[in-house]
Design a protein around this motif. Structure first.
Motif, PDB file in Angstrom:
ATOM      1  N   SER A  32      18.120  27.675   5.888  1.00  0.00           N
ATOM      2  CA  SER A  32      19.414  28.245   6.232  1.00  0.00           C
ATOM      3  C   SER A  32      19.277  29.304   7.306  1.00  0.00           C
ATOM      4  N   LEU A  33      20.295  29.404   8.135  1.00  0.00           N
ATOM      5  CA  LEU A  33      20.313  30.420   9.180  1.00  0.00           C
ATOM      6  C   LEU A  33      20.869  31.737   8.656  1.00  0.00           C
ATOM      7  N   TYR A  34      21.283  31.774   7.404  1.00  0.00           N
ATOM      8  CA  TYR A  34      21.875  32.958   6.812  1.00  0.00           C
ATOM      9  C   TYR A  34      20.883  33.637   5.885  1.00  0.00           C
ATOM     10  N   ALA A  35      20.851  34.970   5.932  1.00  0.00           N
ATOM     11  CA  ALA A  35      20.037  35.706   4.972  1.00  0.00           C
ATOM     12  C   ALA A  35      20.675  35.537   3.600  1.00  0.00           C
ATOM     13  N   PRO A  36      19.879  35.376   2.555  1.00  0.00           N
ATOM     14  CA  PRO A  36      20.457  35.158   1.229  1.00  0.00           C
ATOM     15  C   PRO A  36      21.258  36.367   0.751  1.00  0.00           C
ATOM     16  N   SER A  37      22.360  36.076   0.102  1.00  0.00           N
ATOM     17  CA  SER A  37      23.195  37.100  -0.519  1.00  0.00           C
ATOM     18  C   SER A  37      23.660  36.545  -1.860  1.00  0.00           C
ATOM     19  N   LEU A  60      27.699  36.126  -7.789  1.00  0.00           N
ATOM     20  CA  LEU A  60      28.421  36.158  -6.525  1.00  0.00           C
ATOM     21  C   LEU A  60      27.442  35.843  -5.414  1.00  0.00           C
ATOM     22  N   SER A  61      27.704  34.776  -4.691  1.00  0.00           N
ATOM     23  CA  SER A  61      26.887  34.383  -3.556  1.00  0.00           C
ATOM     24  C   SER A  61      27.784  34.403  -2.322  1.00  0.00           C
ATOM     25  N   CYS A  62      27.343  35.075  -1.258  1.00  0.00           N
ATOM     26  CA  CYS A  62      28.205  35.265  -0.091  1.00  0.00           C
ATOM     27  C   CYS A  62      27.726  34.555   1.170  1.00  0.00           C
ATOM     28  N   ALA A  63      26.592  33.908   1.152  1.00  0.00           N
ATOM     29  CA  ALA A  63      26.118  33.233   2.362  1.00  0.00           C
ATOM     30  C   ALA A  63      25.587  31.861   1.993  1.00  0.00           C
ATOM     31  N   PRO A  64      25.921  30.847   2.709  1.00  0.00           N
ATOM     32  CA  PRO A  64      26.775  30.805   3.899  1.00  0.00           C
ATOM     33  C   PRO A  64      28.269  30.834   3.574  1.00  0.00           C
ATOM     34  N   THR A  65      28.657  30.479   2.343  1.00  0.00           N
ATOM     35  CA  THR A  65      30.060  30.587   1.944  1.00  0.00           C
ATOM     36  C   THR A  65      30.136  31.333   0.619  1.00  0.00           C
ATOM     37  N   GLY A 115      19.441  39.483   2.467  1.00  0.00           N
ATOM     38  CA  GLY A 115      17.988  39.460   2.496  1.00  0.00           C
ATOM     39  C   GLY A 115      17.307  40.687   1.927  1.00  0.00           C
ATOM     40  N   LYS A 116      18.056  41.696   1.495  1.00  0.00           N
ATOM     41  CA  LYS A 116      17.462  42.924   0.959  1.00  0.00           C
ATOM     42  C   LYS A 116      17.775  43.057  -0.529  1.00  0.00           C
ATOM     43  N   ARG A 117      16.778  43.474  -1.295  1.00  0.00           N
ATOM     44  CA  ARG A 117      16.927  43.664  -2.739  1.00  0.00           C
ATOM     45  C   ARG A 117      17.943  44.759  -3.021  1.00  0.00           C
ATOM     46  N   VAL A 118      18.832  44.517  -3.983  1.00  0.00           N
ATOM     47  CA  VAL A 118      19.892  45.461  -4.350  1.00  0.00           C
ATOM     48  C   VAL A 118      19.830  45.722  -5.854  1.00  0.00           C
ATOM     49  N   SER A 119      19.930  46.984  -6.231  1.00  0.00           N
ATOM     50  CA  SER A 119      20.058  47.369  -7.625  1.00  0.00           C
ATOM     51  C   SER A 119      20.987  48.579  -7.661  1.00  0.00           C
ATOM     52  N   TYR A 120      22.140  48.425  -8.309  1.00  0.00           N
ATOM     53  CA  TYR A 120      23.182  49.446  -8.300  1.00  0.00           C
ATOM     54  C   TYR A 120      23.756  49.593  -9.693  1.00  0.00           C
ATOM     55  N   GLU A 121      24.041  50.822 -10.089  1.00  0.00           N
ATOM     56  CA  GLU A 121      24.677  51.101 -11.378  1.00  0.00           C
ATOM     57  C   GLU A 121      25.674  52.236 -11.184  1.00  0.00           C
TER      58      GLU A 121
END
Length: 140
Positions: A32-37, A60-65, A115-121
């Motif tokens: 894929s040409l999109y970074a994973p989300s 929730l996945s935002c790339a490519p759609t 493409g970057k690891r996310v951890s939020y609370e």
């Protein structure tokens, strides 16, 4: 034990969201040409995620759609793109009136954003206060 179960569920949902499309004929397709989300969002009642069991969880996945089990994936992805993936920049909408009742709700987000690891609370005083932050991202 609750924290271990939460991480196991988060890991399983994230792996499914990120690796799910890599089955069958998708393996032969170019990358894929999109970074994973791909994110897993959870909601629990309590002061911290470590001390509360998740009441709900969505993917929730935002790339490519936009896709996933989130009830409004396109709107949530658009809101997240508008924030440049910075969950801390979410602000309460003006004019929303909530009671001062303290019934804490904690929201967590784990996964990968562009493409970057996310951890939020984040802990909100109650459901109304949570609902005043953003329009659709935490509406699940």
């Amino acid at each position: 034990m609750r924290n271990t179960a939460r991480w196991a569920a988060t890991l399983a949902l994230t792996a499914t969201a990120v690796c799910g499309p890599l089955t069958g004929s998708a393996l032969a397709a170019p990358a894929s040409l999109y970074a994973p989300s791909a994110l897993v969002l959870t909601l629990a009642h309590g002061d911290t995620a470590a001390l509360a069991s998740p009441a709900r969880a969505v993917t929730l996945s935002c790339a490519p759609t936009a896709s996933g089990t989130h009830p409004a994936p396109a709107a949530a992805c658009a809101e997240l793109r508008g924030l440049n993936g910075d969950f801390d920049s979410l602000r309460a909408s003006e004019g929303v009136m909530c009671t001062k009742q303290y019934d804490p709700v904690v929201v967590t987000v784990d996964g990968v954003w562009q493409g970057k690891r996310v951890s939020y609370e984040r802990t909100f005083a109650n459901e109304c206060v949570k609902g005043s932050f953003g329009t659709s991202l935490f509406a699940f």
